[in-house]
Design an enzyme around this catalytic site. Structure first.
Site: not given
Length: 494
Positions: A258-259
């Site tokens: 994920s970011k």
């Protein structure tokens, strides 16, 4: 049948590398089979639409070397390629399903559905709207024709009518045959109250109308495959091949990348910058060739020990049999290593054309820029490493104290005094190595001591490119000045 594949992202923000990897496998499959690679923008969820996302997706694909054969920006005979522009097609096809008794109108309010969901949860059950309870709700199956006609003036959805008591069999080219009991499926919503289709309905209609031969997408859509098969069956269409790709996992622990993982550990998860909110691989100094090469290895292997591939080589080697079932763990250092291999294979003159390179060389005299780049090129894993690799161009702001003390105990000050005297006599620092190496051997001076003392004097630490190349770049006056300053520092420590 012609091979036609599609990459179908939603324009809800920047394109995650998981999406780029999906696009890549579609692209490679198309090229391997002399097929067509299509970009389709799935923008039916207007509430989540983010301005600029579609342009970002197109730019990311083009930077990566994957120019769509068909798409919103590239045109084609099967458009429109934005789902928001295909509303009439969806309406016509939903009417076909309703006429065939394969779908129905539902008028239940949000409050009624919320109450039904609450009651199911109170009994420890998962709420499903389907064959076991659809006749208890407000829909065209339970209302008269007149009442339905009047209700169609207001809000409604259209649901798929899933027949009970059947086993749905689907095949995934990566995971094999999957069986699903229809009694466990919802009557999925196909058309929302705003008149826009859901993902399930739109992607099946579009894939059929665009003559998609193979659907390659992320494994998160695997549970939806039985519903999609029911839709193909309801229309009487042949379904395409399906391949569901493994997740890209975070570097450590459980879950997909994920970011947040990138923000936490300091690496990009998007191909390009997204404003000031997220940094991209491009702006982090990755070559498109290195970026794509690494992505290809996340969930696929060639069956050989080879790890470095050009995009053209990947197009020829890609095979479905090389796709793994399990998740692929992201490794940023491996990505940097692969990029380093591609960067190292480039000519210095090619690298010099990158704006990122020229920006980092602005403080270097123009006639020296190519030479400086040539000295440090093999040490760079990314284009943005250049700034750190040429810090020796400036006077050292300090010296590694631990190394200085070790060198002092071995007589480094006297060695530097003698090197200084030799450099004074040197007319061309290009041949300094040919002077110092024989001198050290003749005077029984340890080569390591000589090299380390000179490097500390020039750059303040032991890391860096070839010390003689540094001398040739800095020139005689700067080299002498730095050696003299180091001698003074060493003397202050005795």
């Amino acid at each position: 049948m012609e091979t036609r594949v599609r990459f179908a992202p939603s324009p809800t923000g920047p394109l995650h590398i998981g999406g780029v990897r999906t696009a890549l496998f579609n692209y490679l499959f198309a090229k391997k089979n002399n097929g067509v690679f299509i970009l389709r923008v799935e923008d039916t969820d207007q509430n989540r639409y983010v301005e600029g996302s579609e342009a970002y997706i197109q730019q990311a694909l083009e930077w990566s070397g994957m120019v769509p054969d068909e798409g919103p920006a590239n045109g084609g005979a099967f458009g429109p390629y934005r789902q928001s522009e295909r509303k009439d097609l969806y309406e016509a096809h939903i009417q076909k399903l309703i006429a065939k008794g394969k779908a129905y109108y539902a008028f239940d309010s949000a409050e009624v559905l919320a109450e039904a969901r609450k009651n199911a949860e109170a009994q420890g059950e998962t709420f499903r709207y389907g064959a076991h309870n659809r006749m208890r709700f407000s829909n065209s199956l339970t209302w008269s024709e007149e009442k339905v006609k009047a209700a169609l003036e207001g809000d409604y959805v259209v649901r798929l009518k899933v027949a009970p008591g059947n086993t749905i069999t689907v095949t995934d080219e990566i995971r094999g045959t999957i069986h699903q009991e229809s009694d466990l499926l919802d009557d999925k919503i196909l058309m929302k109250a705003d008149g826009m289709p859901t993902y399930h309905f739109a992607n099946v209609v579009d894939d059929h109308l665009m003559q998609i031969s193979t659907v390659i997408r992320g494994e998160e859509w695997l549970p939806s495959l039985p519903i999609h098969q029911l839709l193909y069956d309801a229309f009487g269409w042949n379904a395409p091949q399906f391949m569901h790709l493994p997740l890209i996992l975070k570097p450590s622990g459980k879950g997909k990348l994920s970011k947040r993982d990138g923000d936490k550990e300091g690496f990009p998860v998007f191909p390009l910058n997204w404003g000031d909110a997220a940094v991209g691989f491009k702006e982090s100094g990755f070559l498109p060739e290195g970026f794509i090469n690494y992505l290809a290895l996340l969930g696929w292997n060639s069956g050989t020990d080879q790890e470095i591939f050009s995009l053209k080589e990947l197009e020829g080697l890609f095979s479905v049999g090389g796709i793994q079932k399990g998740g692929a763990r992201f490794d940023y250092e491996k990505a940097r290593w692969i990029n380093h291999q591609h960067l190292g294979a480039m000519q210095v003159e090619e690298l010099y054309e990158f704006d990122l390179i020229k920006e980092q060389l602005e403080a270097v005299a123009t006639d020296q820029q190519i030479n400086v780049l040539r000295v440090v090129k093999e040490r760079m894993a990314t284009l943005t490493d250049l700034a750190q690799e040429i810090t020796w161009m400036e006077d050292p702001q300090g010296y590694d104290e631990a190394i200085v003390q070790k060198l002092l105990s071995k007589g480094a000050t006297e060695v530097l005094d003698q090197i200084h005297a030799l450099v004074i006599k040197q007319t061309d620092l290009q041949t300094l190595k040919e002077t110092l190496m024989p001198w050290a051997k003749e005077n029984e001076i340890n080569t390591g001591l000589m090299m380390q003392s000179l490097r500390i004097a020039l750059v303040g630490k032991l890391a860096g490119p070839d010390v003689f190349l540094i001398c040739s770049i800095l020139g005689k006056d700067v080299t002498l000045n730095r050696i003299a300053k180091a001698i003074a520092f060493f003397n202050s420590k005795t």
